[in-house]
Write a protein that holds these residues in place. Sequence first.
Motif, mmCIF file in Angstrom:
data_model
loop_
_atom_site.group_PDB
_atom_site.id
_atom_site.type_symbol
_atom_site.label_atom_id
_atom_site.label_comp_id
_atom_site.label_asym_id
_atom_site.label_seq_id
_atom_site.Cartn_x
_atom_site.Cartn_y
_atom_site.Cartn_z
ATOM 1 N N VAL A 19 43.701 34.251 45.647
ATOM 2 C CA VAL A 19 44.880 34.583 46.458
ATOM 3 C C VAL A 19 45.442 35.930 46.010
ATOM 4 C CG1 VAL A 19 47.201 33.897 47.164
ATOM 5 C CG2 VAL A 19 45.452 32.147 46.772
ATOM 6 N N LEU A 20 45.605 36.823 46.991
ATOM 7 C CA LEU A 20 46.158 38.159 46.771
ATOM 8 C C LEU A 20 47.332 38.358 47.718
ATOM 9 C CD1 LEU A 20 45.845 41.157 45.685
ATOM 10 C CD2 LEU A 20 44.373 41.533 47.666
ATOM 11 N N VAL A 21 48.454 38.837 47.201
ATOM 12 C CA VAL A 21 49.656 39.059 48.010
ATOM 13 C C VAL A 21 50.009 40.538 47.982
ATOM 14 C CG1 VAL A 21 52.095 38.506 48.306
ATOM 15 C CG2 VAL A 21 50.499 36.731 47.552
ATOM 16 N N ILE A 22 50.310 41.082 49.152
ATOM 17 C CA ILE A 22 50.721 42.484 49.254
ATOM 18 C C ILE A 22 52.176 42.566 49.708
ATOM 19 C CG2 ILE A 22 50.210 44.745 50.254
ATOM 20 C CD1 ILE A 22 47.414 43.778 50.881
ATOM 21 N N ASP A 23 52.966 43.307 48.986
ATOM 22 C CA ASP A 23 54.361 43.624 49.318
ATOM 23 C C ASP A 23 55.261 42.400 49.545
ATOM 24 O OD1 ASP A 23 53.948 46.268 48.949
ATOM 25 O OD2 ASP A 23 54.262 46.882 51.015
ATOM 26 N N PRO A 24 55.423 41.574 48.505
ATOM 27 C CA PRO A 24 56.377 40.466 48.599
ATOM 28 C C PRO A 24 57.809 40.971 48.429
ATOM 29 C CG PRO A 24 55.401 40.502 46.417
ATOM 30 C CD PRO A 24 54.748 41.614 47.196
ATOM 31 N N GLY A 25 58.392 41.437 49.520
ATOM 32 C CA GLY A 25 59.708 42.068 49.461
ATOM 33 C C GLY A 25 60.854 41.116 49.733
ATOM 34 N N SER A 26 62.065 41.652 49.662
ATOM 35 C CA SER A 26 63.270 40.827 49.777
ATOM 36 C C SER A 26 63.510 40.315 51.197
ATOM 37 C CB SER A 26 64.491 41.631 49.313
ATOM 38 O OG SER A 26 64.643 42.803 50.104
ATOM 39 N N PHE A 27 62.831 40.888 52.194
ATOM 40 C CA PHE A 27 62.971 40.395 53.563
ATOM 41 C C PHE A 27 62.038 39.217 53.824
ATOM 42 C CE2 PHE A 27 64.298 44.744 55.619
ATOM 43 C CZ PHE A 27 65.348 44.823 54.733
ATOM 44 N N GLU A 29 59.445 35.706 52.625
ATOM 45 C CA GLU A 29 59.501 34.406 51.962
ATOM 46 C C GLU A 29 58.687 34.519 50.666
ATOM 47 O OE1 GLU A 29 60.062 34.420 56.185
ATOM 48 O OE2 GLU A 29 58.296 34.952 55.021
ATOM 49 N N THR A 30 59.254 35.226 49.676
ATOM 50 C CA THR A 30 58.468 35.640 48.519
ATOM 51 C C THR A 30 57.959 34.464 47.701
ATOM 52 O OG1 THR A 30 60.542 35.984 47.310
ATOM 53 C CG2 THR A 30 59.538 37.893 48.313
ATOM 54 N N GLU A 31 58.783 33.469 47.466
ATOM 55 C CA GLU A 31 58.361 32.337 46.634
ATOM 56 C C GLU A 31 57.175 31.622 47.278
ATOM 57 O OE1 GLU A 31 60.156 28.216 44.656
ATOM 58 O OE2 GLU A 31 61.497 29.651 45.651
ATOM 59 N N GLU A 32 57.245 31.422 48.568
ATOM 60 C CA GLU A 32 56.152 30.776 49.286
ATOM 61 C C GLU A 32 54.898 31.640 49.286
ATOM 62 O OE1 GLU A 32 55.229 29.248 53.860
ATOM 63 O OE2 GLU A 32 57.291 29.612 53.203
ATOM 64 N N ALA A 33 55.067 32.930 49.528
ATOM 65 C CA ALA A 33 53.916 33.826 49.573
ATOM 66 C C ALA A 33 53.217 33.916 48.221
ATOM 67 C CB ALA A 33 54.350 35.214 50.024
ATOM 68 N N LEU A 34 53.990 33.885 47.134
ATOM 69 C CA LEU A 34 53.443 34.073 45.795
ATOM 70 C C LEU A 34 52.878 32.794 45.177
ATOM 71 C CD1 LEU A 34 56.210 36.402 44.338
ATOM 72 C CD2 LEU A 34 53.840 37.051 44.804
ATOM 73 N N ALA A 35 53.088 31.654 45.804
ATOM 74 C CA ALA A 35 52.645 30.382 45.229
ATOM 75 C C ALA A 35 51.134 30.383 45.002
ATOM 76 C CB ALA A 35 53.037 29.233 46.149
ATOM 77 N N GLY A 36 50.728 30.234 43.753
ATOM 78 C CA GLY A 36 49.315 30.159 43.421
ATOM 79 C C GLY A 36 48.568 31.473 43.450
ATOM 80 N N ALA A 37 49.272 32.587 43.623
ATOM 81 C CA ALA A 37 48.602 33.889 43.699
ATOM 82 C C ALA A 37 48.085 34.317 42.329
ATOM 83 C CB ALA A 37 49.558 34.947 44.242
ATOM 84 N N GLN A 38 46.922 34.981 42.340
ATOM 85 C CA GLN A 38 46.400 35.556 41.105
ATOM 86 C C GLN A 38 46.702 37.052 40.981
ATOM 87 O OE1 GLN A 38 43.585 33.833 43.031
ATOM 88 N NE2 GLN A 38 44.486 31.967 42.224
ATOM 89 N N ALA A 39 47.037 37.694 42.112
ATOM 90 C CA ALA A 39 47.308 39.136 42.062
ATOM 91 C C ALA A 39 48.304 39.539 43.129
ATOM 92 C CB ALA A 39 46.016 39.940 42.225
ATOM 93 N N VAL A 40 49.080 40.575 42.806
ATOM 94 C CA VAL A 40 50.046 41.171 43.738
ATOM 95 C C VAL A 40 49.790 42.670 43.787
ATOM 96 C CG1 VAL A 40 52.483 41.716 44.142
ATOM 97 C CG2 VAL A 40 51.830 39.420 43.398
ATOM 98 N N LEU A 41 49.782 43.217 44.996
ATOM 99 C CA LEU A 41 49.724 44.665 45.190
ATOM 100 C C LEU A 41 51.052 45.105 45.791
ATOM 101 C CD1 LEU A 41 46.194 45.056 46.856
ATOM 102 C CD2 LEU A 41 46.755 45.030 44.416
ATOM 103 N N VAL A 42 51.646 46.150 45.237
ATOM 104 C CA VAL A 42 52.920 46.669 45.728
ATOM 105 C C VAL A 42 52.703 48.103 46.191
ATOM 106 C CG1 VAL A 42 55.327 47.182 45.175
ATOM 107 C CG2 VAL A 42 54.180 45.219 44.102
ATOM 108 N N THR A 43 53.108 48.408 47.418
ATOM 109 C CA THR A 43 52.896 49.764 47.939
ATOM 110 C C THR A 43 53.930 50.752 47.399
ATOM 111 O OG1 THR A 43 54.213 49.354 49.950
ATOM 112 C CG2 THR A 43 51.833 48.900 50.061
ATOM 113 N N HIS A 44 55.215 50.315 47.282
ATOM 114 C CA HIS A 44 56.233 51.239 46.783
ATOM 115 C C HIS A 44 57.493 50.477 46.378
ATOM 116 C CE1 HIS A 44 57.238 50.841 51.066
ATOM 117 N NE2 HIS A 44 58.455 51.253 50.783
ATOM 118 N N GLN A 45 58.489 51.205 45.920
ATOM 119 C CA GLN A 45 59.612 50.615 45.211
ATOM 120 C C GLN A 45 60.732 50.066 46.087
ATOM 121 O OE1 GLN A 45 60.185 54.628 43.562
ATOM 122 N NE2 GLN A 45 62.387 54.332 43.811
ATOM 123 N N HIS A 46 60.731 50.294 47.374
ATOM 124 C CA HIS A 46 61.837 49.838 48.210
ATOM 125 C C HIS A 46 61.890 48.312 48.258
ATOM 126 C CE1 HIS A 46 61.827 53.952 50.448
ATOM 127 N NE2 HIS A 46 62.477 54.001 49.305
#
Length: 218
Positions: A19-27, A29-46
């Motif tokens: 499981v890979l998640v890209i851009d789990p931002g404040s807008f 459903e971050t907790e749901e998206a990140l559940a069980g993820a092994q990696a996160v990619l973030v495009t930028h700081q906003h």
Amino acid sequence: MKLTKFTHACVRLEKDRHVLVIDPGSFSETEEALAGAQAVLVTHQHTDHIDVPAVVMALRNNPELQVHAPAVVAEELKAKAADDGGRIHAVEPGSVFEAAGFAIRTFGGQHALIHPQIPVVANIGYLVDDNVFHPGDSFVVPDGISVQTLLVPIHAPWSKVGEVVDFVVSVRAPKAFPVHDGLLNELGRGIVEGHVTRIGAKYGTQYARLGTRESVEV
């Protein structure tokens, strides 16, 4: 590969129990998206692309989680996560690496201009498995690559409809789905998506809407 869209810019990719998640931002459903993820990619700081408290909590709760992000984001996460065990990695354009069993290539370098008086920040576009391209907040076109699945920022304070259409035409991916749509109402969405669908089709791109928590095989 299974692609699930969450609100705004966040997507979750799954294959072979990875499981890979890209851009789990404040807008999103971050907790749901990140559940069980092994990696996160973030495009930028906003904040609409990185919910720092949620990602820090995920790092604390999931010892397998690795995060790849521009240096400024990586440094903030390291400071707030305390002992991250070397699981937070700074990323630059032109990189090739593996994350959660996915092959990653990076493109771009900076966020699209919002206004001359608003500082431009680093932005990384990610190509996953030579298939899915998430550009973050930019219209950078990956060079020398045939993108199969394009994630299109269809609305933003830094863009106009013509630029969105030109981006889709330039990349010419067979499939395209929306991201960065959290500020659109249905009337505005219909206008933008109508142009993208009609003109994109002339250049071989099939655009389709994905709703929150809706998934598709790519």
